[in-house]
Structures are given as structure tokens and as C-alpha cells.
Design a protein around this motif. Sequence first.
Motif, short mmCIF file in Angstrom:
data_model
loop_
_atom_site.label_atom_id
_atom_site.label_comp_id
_atom_site.label_asym_id
_atom_site.label_seq_id
_atom_site.Cartn_x
_atom_site.Cartn_y
_atom_site.Cartn_z
N TYR A 210 -34.03 -5.19 -20.37
CA TYR A 210 -34.52 -4.26 -19.55
C TYR A 210 -34.41 -4.58 -18.10
O TYR A 210 -34.12 -5.87 -17.73
CB TYR A 210 -36.32 -4.15 -19.77
CG TYR A 210 -36.67 -5.40 -19.54
CD1 TYR A 210 -37.53 -5.67 -18.56
CD2 TYR A 210 -36.94 -6.50 -20.73
CE1 TYR A 210 -38.20 -7.13 -18.50
CE2 TYR A 210 -37.72 -7.58 -20.56
CZ TYR A 210 -38.19 -7.69 -19.45
OH TYR A 210 -39.03 -8.95 -19.45
N LEU A 211 -34.31 -3.58 -17.13
CA LEU A 211 -34.17 -3.82 -15.59
C LEU A 211 -35.51 -3.64 -14.85
O LEU A 211 -35.63 -4.32 -13.86
CB LEU A 211 -33.06 -2.71 -15.19
CG LEU A 211 -31.80 -3.27 -15.01
CD1 LEU A 211 -30.78 -1.97 -14.48
CD2 LEU A 211 -31.40 -4.22 -13.90
N VAL A 212 -36.53 -2.91 -15.55
CA VAL A 212 -37.55 -2.61 -14.54
C VAL A 212 -38.75 -3.34 -15.27
O VAL A 212 -38.88 -3.47 -16.41
CB VAL A 212 -38.19 -1.30 -14.75
CG1 VAL A 212 -39.53 -1.18 -13.85
CG2 VAL A 212 -36.86 -0.15 -13.92
N ASP A 213 -39.25 -4.23 -14.35
CA ASP A 213 -40.20 -5.41 -14.78
C ASP A 213 -41.65 -4.95 -14.60
O ASP A 213 -42.45 -4.93 -15.55
CB ASP A 213 -40.29 -6.67 -13.73
CG ASP A 213 -41.20 -7.69 -14.24
OD1 ASP A 213 -41.12 -7.91 -15.41
OD2 ASP A 213 -41.85 -8.24 -13.29
N SER A 214 -41.79 -4.15 -13.65
CA SER A 214 -43.27 -3.45 -13.36
C SER A 214 -43.16 -2.51 -12.07
O SER A 214 -42.21 -2.14 -11.40
CB SER A 214 -44.24 -4.55 -13.05
OG SER A 214 -44.00 -5.08 -11.55
N VAL A 215 -43.95 -1.28 -12.43
CA VAL A 215 -44.10 -0.42 -11.36
C VAL A 215 -45.59 -0.50 -10.81
O VAL A 215 -46.67 -0.67 -11.68
CB VAL A 215 -43.97 1.02 -11.95
CG1 VAL A 215 -44.18 1.95 -10.87
CG2 VAL A 215 -42.56 0.86 -12.69
N LEU A 216 -45.82 -0.65 -9.38
CA LEU A 216 -47.03 -0.65 -8.78
C LEU A 216 -47.25 0.59 -8.21
O LEU A 216 -46.38 1.19 -7.31
CB LEU A 216 -47.07 -1.85 -7.93
CG LEU A 216 -46.85 -3.35 -8.70
CD1 LEU A 216 -46.85 -4.30 -7.50
CD2 LEU A 216 -47.66 -3.59 -9.70
N ASP A 217 -48.29 1.11 -8.11
CA ASP A 217 -48.92 2.21 -7.23
C ASP A 217 -48.88 1.62 -6.00
O ASP A 217 -48.91 0.47 -5.21
CB ASP A 217 -50.11 2.52 -7.70
CG ASP A 217 -50.63 3.99 -7.48
OD1 ASP A 217 -49.72 4.72 -6.49
OD2 ASP A 217 -51.35 4.63 -8.24
N SER A 218 -49.08 2.59 -4.86
CA SER A 218 -49.27 2.32 -3.47
C SER A 218 -50.38 1.29 -3.32
O SER A 218 -50.26 0.62 -2.12
CB SER A 218 -49.41 3.64 -2.62
OG SER A 218 -50.21 4.28 -3.05
N ASP A 219 -51.16 1.30 -3.94
CA ASP A 219 -52.50 0.46 -3.68
C ASP A 219 -52.42 -0.83 -4.51
O ASP A 219 -53.18 -1.38 -4.54
CB ASP A 219 -53.62 1.12 -4.01
CG ASP A 219 -53.97 1.54 -5.60
OD1 ASP A 219 -52.99 1.31 -6.33
OD2 ASP A 219 -54.63 2.04 -5.88
N MET A 220 -51.19 -1.23 -5.15
CA MET A 220 -50.68 -2.28 -5.72
C MET A 220 -51.51 -2.50 -7.18
O MET A 220 -51.32 -3.72 -7.81
CB MET A 220 -50.96 -3.47 -4.87
CG MET A 220 -50.30 -3.76 -3.50
SD MET A 220 -48.60 -3.23 -3.66
CE MET A 220 -48.27 -5.04 -4.39
N SER A 221 -51.86 -1.43 -7.56
CA SER A 221 -52.47 -1.51 -8.99
C SER A 221 -51.37 -1.30 -9.98
O SER A 221 -50.05 -0.50 -9.52
CB SER A 221 -53.48 -0.26 -9.31
OG SER A 221 -53.03 0.97 -8.87
N VAL A 222 -51.35 -1.84 -11.08
CA VAL A 222 -50.39 -1.80 -12.10
C VAL A 222 -50.23 -0.38 -12.60
O VAL A 222 -51.13 0.13 -13.47
CB VAL A 222 -50.44 -2.79 -13.24
CG1 VAL A 222 -49.07 -2.40 -14.20
CG2 VAL A 222 -50.14 -4.23 -12.46
N VAL A 223 -49.06 0.44 -12.61
CA VAL A 223 -48.91 1.72 -13.35
C VAL A 223 -48.01 1.14 -14.68
O VAL A 223 -48.79 1.88 -15.89
CB VAL A 223 -47.90 2.35 -12.60
CG1 VAL A 223 -47.54 3.86 -13.35
CG2 VAL A 223 -48.47 2.99 -11.24
#
Length: 489
Positions: free
Chosen positions: A370-383
Motif C-alpha cells: 500500500y502507498l497511502v498511510d493515512s488521510v487527514l481532514d483539514s482539521d487534522m482529524s483522521v479520515v
Amino acid sequence: MNTPIRRLSVFTMALFAVLMLNLTWIQGFRADALIEDPLNTRQYSEHLSRPRGPIEIAGESVAFSENVAEESGSPLYQRQYTGGEMYTPVTGVLSVYSTTGIESAENSLLDGTDDRLAVRNFRDIITGREPEGARVGLTLDPEVQEAGFDGFRDGGFQGAAVALDPNTGAILGAVSAPSYDANDVASVTDRDTAVNNFVELEQDPDQPLLNRAFNELYPPGSTFKVVTAAAAIESLGATPESTIDAPDLLDFANGPVLPNATPGGTCNGGQPDTLAHSIQISCNTSMANWAMEMGGQALSDQASAFGFNPPEGEELQVPLSVEPSLAPVETDDSILGRAGIGQSNVQATPLQMAMVAAGVANGGEIMRPYLVDSVLDSDMSVVTETQPETFSQAVSASTAEDLTDMMVLVTTAPEGSGTGGAISGTEVAGKTGTAETGGDQATHNWFIGFAPADDPEIAVAVVIEHGGGSGGTLAAPIARAMMEAVVLE
């Protein structure tokens, strides 16, 4: 109403009915596909009016949006890319002509339209806050990526390299050469130049737009002997000390003779050779005999366990699409023997061969890349946050241990074929490959391996296109540099 007028009326009403059905189909059922179509320039224009989330590596933005409009004008967001050519095959590019790579695969998250961002978007509407796309964090290790990129650039090579964390499946490096600078085709203020640059790249015979790490198939040559050795152990009960005939020339009922590929024209003086020694010196004739001994089904099944031959609809995505690697069932001895040494109809991506190395390194268990470790919202909350998961159990733990011991000999024994991949003070397991490409073209040169051999932290695969040398002298030094970026930290 006379008959001709009545017929014309019916025909006209039928045309209107067809038109209404067509509009309903387009607007009701095809709307999403048309919106996401990369040739839809309106979609591209809409991207420019709002801030797009960044793509990040090790916490640093390697792709981000910047408002380049005059203060009095409407917002105009220009995508900026850092790292020059090094990251483009992975990040891709957002341009009027094409959207590729992570920019395409994670588009809805980056532009903020993904359903998982619906709550945030609603909150922004209520509060009047300008909406932003999410932050997409990648697994790439900058030092590993740079080591691979520099190796190809400094050597003037074409090809690819992939590095994996064998314990998780995280992709630590994905190099494709030649590459290009995404900024050259992403301009929003000089679109004509951007389009012309893209067309020039499309027409370049060296194919800089091609992500060789994931989408180019190569004959893996002798690196595939690791798969053949695994199949010999798993299906025939062979051990590293098991022997098989290793003639200087192997004759087939059909097809040309097969010579071995070792200096001096012999594997073991023409005598039967052990499986371990055959891997160590990369003997062709003995490994071809192992393939014929087990049969085409067993060899193909073992390759499938490593990730070759994915069923239709189950092709690997990381989330970038990956070209399926192939090792079909062969019945003709001449073709099967050559398949056993990674020639014939065997084709593999660099990612696939990195998975082979990673599977051996991880006790036979291949983790899903996998290439994507994490996705964060603009307020830095975990998506989203990727959790490692098993892709397959390619071989048993005992078989993986045997393969590791044999691969260590490749880099440590005086006559090992891969001493160029050795790291001082760290035991490396490796396998070289020199793959014939047909006609008068020079060979492809491979190296796969992992380090440290007793507690692996990184697995790699490197292929040099038409290098004309050996995997041990051309590909192994690049692999060594990528491994050193992790094990010598």
C-alpha cells in the motif's frame, strides 16, 4: 389528419422519446462517470477554484495548491510539486490534459468531495469556512526514494525500483526512470505550454509518463529462480541439499538447447548440483530441470501464491493500478524449463518481484502493498488509516527460512552472483537476474533482496532496462543503497 402527416407526427414523437431517454440516461445514470472523466475540462476548471489537499511524504508536502490569482480576482489555485522528477511517478499530476497517480486515485479526498468528508463540508457551510480537501499521507521513505532515484540518474539507466516494508506491506520506495517534472505540465496560467509539454512527453520513445514500477512487465530472469526453488521445496519436498542434473547444456525434444549462465560454462563440472548452490551461482540448467520435475501446474501455482496470475477483477491496487504479473501453466518442456529461470512467458512488474523478496523475508507471509498511510481532514482529524493486512501465505515458514539461507549465499559466498548487493556489517539475502529480451537488444539486469537477513526491515527489487551487464554489477548497487537508507539509519 391524412396518413403522411400522422406518420410524421408519430415519428417525431418517437424521436422526442428517444431524446428524453438519452438525456435521462446521461444525467441520471452517467453523470458521475462524466464528471470524473479525465477529459472533462470543466471538471479541471472546477478544481482550480478551490484549495486542494496536499500530498505528503514524511510530513512534508510534495504536492500542494497555491492561489496564484491577483488579489482582486477570483481564486485560481495552481498545483505545485516538489522533488522534481523523483516523486512524479507516484504523486502523478493534475493538469488540463491528464490527471494521474495519487492525484487521480485519491481525487475525491484531495478535492474534498468524498462522502467521508460530508460532515466536515456541512460544518464548513454553516460556519462560512472555506472548504479544503483532505491531506493524503504516503508511505514513501524520502531517503529510500532518493537513494533509488540517484542510482538511476547517476548511472543514466532506465528501469524501476520498488522497496517494501516486509512486515507491513508499506511501499517505502517506487522509482521509475526516466521520469518528468510535474510542474512542466501543470501550469494554470500558461496552459498552451503545459499541453505542449505533455504531448511531447507522450511522444517521447523513452516513455517518461509510464510508471515502470507498477505498470511495466519484464521477464524477471533468474530472480524468478526463488519462486522455482520455493516450488521445489513445497511441492517436491526438496531441501537446499537436494540435487538434480546440471549439465553444461540442456537439450529439449523441442526448442533450442539451454546453456547455463555461469562463468566458465559449467555449474558443477557438469555433475548434479544442489539446490542451494544452484541459487548461489544462478545455474540455469539445474533450475530448468527442477521446473520440469515439478511440472507446469506446480510452478504456476507457486507463482500465483506470490501474487502472479491474479483472478480477473482481483488485480492489485495500491491504490494505483498494478499491471498483473503472469506465470501461466506450461506443458512443453522447452517452454517450462525456460519459465523456471524466469524467461519464456513469465512476466513481472518490479512491485511483484519486490513482493517475492518480501514474502521470503516475512516468513512466507506476503503483506498487501500500500502507498497511502493515512488521510487527514483539514482539521487534522483522521479520515482513514491503513492497517496492514495479509495478502497471501506464499510458502511455509520453514521454506522461507531455507530460501533465506540460500539467498544469503548469493551475496556472501565468494562465487555468489550478487556480492554487489552486500552491506558491510549487515547480512543481506539476495538474488540476481539477467533476462534476455529477444532479438539483438541487450539484457535486462535484476536484483531482489532484503536486509537484515535475520530481522528484515526492507525488501527491494531493481531492474535496469537493456543494461547489457549483470544484475550483480548494475542493479545490486542501487538495491544496496536503498537498503542502506533503512538499515544504516
